[in-house]
Design a protein around this motif. Structure first.
Motif, PDB file in Angstrom:
ATOM      1  N   ARG A  19      12.769   4.850  -5.617  1.00 34.28           N
ATOM      2  CA  ARG A  19      12.082   4.409  -6.676  1.00 34.28           C
ATOM      3  C   ARG A  19      11.222   3.327  -6.504  1.00 34.28           C
ATOM      4  O   ARG A  19      11.473   2.057  -5.803  1.00 34.28           O
ATOM      5  N   ALA A  20      10.020   3.309  -6.965  1.00 33.03           N
ATOM      6  CA  ALA A  20       9.124   2.331  -6.863  1.00 33.03           C
ATOM      7  C   ALA A  20       9.237   1.318  -7.868  1.00 33.03           C
ATOM      8  O   ALA A  20       9.757   1.437  -9.045  1.00 33.03           O
TER       9      ALA A  20
ATOM     10  N   ASP B 268      -0.246  10.659  -3.803  1.00 37.59           N
ATOM     11  CA  ASP B 268       0.982  10.895  -3.343  1.00 37.59           C
ATOM     12  C   ASP B 268       1.012  11.519  -2.005  1.00 37.59           C
ATOM     13  O   ASP B 268       1.026  12.674  -1.585  1.00 37.59           O
TER      14      ASP B 268
ATOM     15  N   VAL C  44       4.577  -1.221 -10.223  1.00 34.98           N
ATOM     16  CA  VAL C  44       3.712  -0.158  -9.390  1.00 34.98           C
ATOM     17  C   VAL C  44       2.858   1.049 -10.079  1.00 34.98           C
ATOM     18  O   VAL C  44       3.728   1.604 -10.713  1.00 34.98           O
ATOM     19  N   ARG C  45       1.720   1.225  -9.799  1.00 35.43           N
ATOM     20  CA  ARG C  45       1.160   2.406 -10.151  1.00 35.43           C
ATOM     21  C   ARG C  45       0.631   3.305  -8.761  1.00 35.43           C
ATOM     22  O   ARG C  45       0.066   2.602  -8.086  1.00 35.43           O
ATOM     23  N   ARG C  46       1.243   4.587  -9.068  1.00 34.16           N
ATOM     24  CA  ARG C  46       0.937   5.231  -7.806  1.00 34.16           C
ATOM     25  C   ARG C  46      -0.414   5.936  -7.913  1.00 34.16           C
ATOM     26  O   ARG C  46      -0.547   6.836  -8.891  1.00 34.16           O
TER      27      ARG C  46
ATOM     28  N   TRP D  21       0.866  -1.099   0.043  1.00 38.12           N
ATOM     29  CA  TRP D  21       0.070   0.047   0.068  1.00 38.12           C
ATOM     30  C   TRP D  21       0.704   1.281  -0.061  1.00 38.12           C
ATOM     31  O   TRP D  21       0.399   2.307  -0.633  1.00 38.12           O
ATOM     32  N   THR D  22       1.972   1.280   0.750  1.00 34.12           N
ATOM     33  CA  THR D  22       2.850   2.433   0.514  1.00 34.12           C
ATOM     34  C   THR D  22       3.474   2.708  -0.849  1.00 34.12           C
ATOM     35  O   THR D  22       3.845   3.971  -0.967  1.00 34.12           O
ATOM     36  N   ASP D  23       3.602   1.674  -1.513  1.00 36.15           N
ATOM     37  CA  ASP D  23       4.229   1.940  -3.140  1.00 36.15           C
ATOM     38  C   ASP D  23       2.786   2.503  -3.733  1.00 36.15           C
ATOM     39  O   ASP D  23       3.106   3.507  -4.602  1.00 36.15           O
ATOM     40  N   ALA D  24       1.654   1.949  -3.562  1.00 34.74           N
ATOM     41  CA  ALA D  24       0.343   2.205  -4.549  1.00 34.74           C
ATOM     42  C   ALA D  24       0.002   3.576  -4.254  1.00 34.74           C
ATOM     43  O   ALA D  24      -0.733   4.383  -5.133  1.00 34.74           O
ATOM     44  N   PHE D  25       0.324   4.196  -2.804  1.00 32.81           N
ATOM     45  CA  PHE D  25      -0.349   5.414  -2.639  1.00 32.81           C
ATOM     46  C   PHE D  25       0.701   6.664  -2.297  1.00 32.81           C
ATOM     47  O   PHE D  25       0.483   7.593  -1.610  1.00 32.81           O
ATOM     48  N   GLY D  26       1.649   6.164  -2.746  1.00 27.90           N
ATOM     49  CA  GLY D  26       3.116   7.246  -2.792  1.00 27.90           C
ATOM     50  C   GLY D  26       3.517   7.520  -1.343  1.00 27.90           C
ATOM     51  O   GLY D  26       3.948   8.793  -1.187  1.00 27.90           O
TER      52      GLY D  26
END
Length: 279
Positions: free
Chosen positions: A235-236, A245, A240-242, A225-230
């Protein structure tokens, strides 16, 4: 008639593995996110997430460690209990940490039992093709989610973060997926595998597949979730799609807070208590 109706009028109060299977059978994509605390779990549950995974990725995103290998049973139990208590509707799955099931089936079954009792979760997840262990845990009455492809607990043996299932390894991955299904896994995560083989596996298996870096033909998707929601730093991963942010929002809010504290504009009268003198 579908047990889900049109998803706007009816939704199960608590998702079970039979509901997750029904979603595959009906062609309904399954949404999953990681969660490690009560606050995020509550928010994701309210949003309608289907599966919450209390992943050993907590080592990276909660504790700031370089790999998942250091996670302990006690740490997983603490995080798992917080998520399970805060999110009664989603199916909550907890990772068995590295070192808790590799020695023997007996060790793995005992670890699974301990984690289920400590967390109140609905299922456990384990990495790698381990049909005998999966079968033993399922026979003990505990649902198992398998995890194939890139398995972070084996990052050193795999030579780092490398896409799995390419070329000659394609058939090996396919057969591993069949074996974990036959062993009784209720679902399987496919991580960092070519989208073509992930799609073929998803079509061939009766159980749901949950992809992460495996294309959009899997039965469901999961992201940290921390990757997905920025919220993550650095670097992700490519897959991953953010969707937000959050880090920038928190940064700006913290700067405004600091500024107002320094300027003595916080707290203001409305945020303070008074004890007026009597006349």
């Amino acid at each position: 008639m579908s047990v889900y109706g049109n998803n706007q009028q009816f939704s199960p109060k608590r998702l079970r593995i039979r509901h997750i299977q029904a979603m595959k059978d009906e062609g309904r994509p399954i949404s999953a996110l990681t969660s490690y605390d009560a606050l995020s779990a509550s928010i994701f549950a309210q949003a309608g997430i289907d599966i919450l995974l209390v992943g050993d990725s907590a080592a990276n995103v909660v504790f700031g460690r370089p790999s998942t290998l250091s996670m302990s049973m006690n740490e997983m139990a603490m995080l798992g209990r917080a998520v399970a208590d805060a999110a009664p509707r989603p199916l909550v799955v907890v990772d068995l940490p590295f070192g808790s099931y590799e020695v023997s089936c007996q060790q793995g079954v005992q670890s699974a039992i301990e984690l289920m009792k400590a967390t109140g979760a609905d299922a456990i997840k384990l990495e790698g093709e381990r049909p005998e262990l999966i079968r033993a845990i399922v026979e003990a009455g505990i649902p198992v989610m398998a995890h194939l492809g890139f398995t972070p607990q084996s990052e050193h043996a795999l030579g780092g973060f490398v896409v799995q299932g390419k070329g000659e390894a394609r058939e090996t991955l396919f057969e591993a997926a069949r074996r974990v299904e036959e062993a009784g896994a209720f679902a399987v995560v496919l991580e960092m595998v070519p989208q073509e083989i992930a799609g073929e596996i998803s079509s061939a298996l009766r159980i749901p597949t949950i992809g992460i870096g495996a294309g959009n033909a899997t039965d469901g998707q999961i992201l940290v979730w921390t990757d997905a929601f920025g919220l993550g730093q650095g670097r992700a991963p490519r897959f991953v799609r953010r969707f937000a942010d959050v880090a920038s929002v928190l940064d700006q809010a913290a700067r405004e807070y600091i500024q107002e504290v320094h300027a003595r504009t916080f707290p203001a009268e409305a945020e303070s208590f008074s004890d007026p003198k009597e006349d």
